[in-house]
Design a protein around this motif. Structure first.
Motif, PDB file in Angstrom:
ATOM      1  N   ARG A 199       3.862   1.478  -1.218  1.00 50.24           N
ATOM      2  CA  ARG A 199       4.439   1.566  -2.563  1.00 50.24           C
ATOM      3  C   ARG A 199       3.445   2.195  -3.548  1.00 50.24           C
ATOM      4  N   ARG A 200       2.199   1.772  -3.449  1.00 47.73           N
ATOM      5  CA  ARG A 200       1.170   2.321  -4.345  1.00 47.73           C
ATOM      6  C   ARG A 200       0.946   3.812  -4.080  1.00 47.73           C
ATOM      7  N   GLN A 259       0.844  -1.207   0.000  1.00 54.60           N
ATOM      8  CA  GLN A 259       0.000   0.000   0.000  1.00 54.60           C
ATOM      9  C   GLN A 259       0.872   1.248   0.000  1.00 54.60           C
ATOM     10  N   SER A 268      -2.784   9.471  -1.287  1.00 56.96           N
ATOM     11  CA  SER A 268      -3.263   8.530  -0.270  1.00 56.96           C
ATOM     12  C   SER A 268      -4.785   8.620  -0.159  1.00 56.96           C
ATOM     13  N   LEU A 316       3.031   5.979  -2.871  1.00 58.21           N
ATOM     14  CA  LEU A 316       4.177   6.747  -3.344  1.00 58.21           C
ATOM     15  C   LEU A 316       4.204   6.818  -4.866  1.00 58.21           C
ATOM     16  N   ARG A 317       3.854   5.713  -5.524  1.00 58.45           N
ATOM     17  CA  ARG A 317       3.835   5.686  -6.992  1.00 58.45           C
ATOM     18  C   ARG A 317       2.784   6.658  -7.536  1.00 58.45           C
ATOM     19  N   GLU A 318       1.607   6.675  -6.904  1.00 58.17           N
ATOM     20  CA  GLU A 318       0.515   7.533  -7.369  1.00 58.17           C
ATOM     21  C   GLU A 318       0.561   8.935  -6.770  1.00 58.17           C
ATOM     22  N   ARG A 319       1.455   9.139  -5.819  1.00 59.16           N
ATOM     23  CA  ARG A 319       1.562  10.430  -5.119  1.00 59.16           C
ATOM     24  C   ARG A 319       0.230  10.842  -4.499  1.00 59.16           C
TER      25      ARG A 319
END
Length: 87
Positions: A26-27, A24, A34, A29-32
């Motif tokens: 990682r996701r 979660q 929350s 951070l990847r999508e910038r």
């Protein structure tokens, strides 16, 4: 003997479960973002992990303490990242 093997197996799997929220993080951070993460959900889980740590420590059961410490650390990281990305 069987109880010890089961304790080690269950505790090892619990550590993996405790690490799972890293996906979660990682996701997020990847999508910038929350936006899709419920901070309240993770906060409730953290209280449960702390209770299990207390119980495991009082009962002298490292098979409960260790995985819940891992889960607490990862859960705290999820909340920290989620708050950071919501600013």
């Amino acid at each position: 003997m069987a109880q010890a093997v089961l304790a080690v197996t269950a505790s090892s799997w619990a550590v993996l479960m405790g690490i799972a929220p890293v996906l979660q993080i990682r996701r997020m951070l990847r999508e910038r973002s929350s936006r899709d993460v419920s901070i309240a959900y993770f906060a409730i889980l953290l209280v449960g992990f702390l209770l299990w740590i207390g119980y495991g420590a009082a009962a002298g059961l490292p098979a409960l303490v260790i995985p819940n410490i891992v889960a607490t650390l990862v859960g705290t990281a999820v909340i920290a990242v989620a708050f950071r990305l919501r600013r």
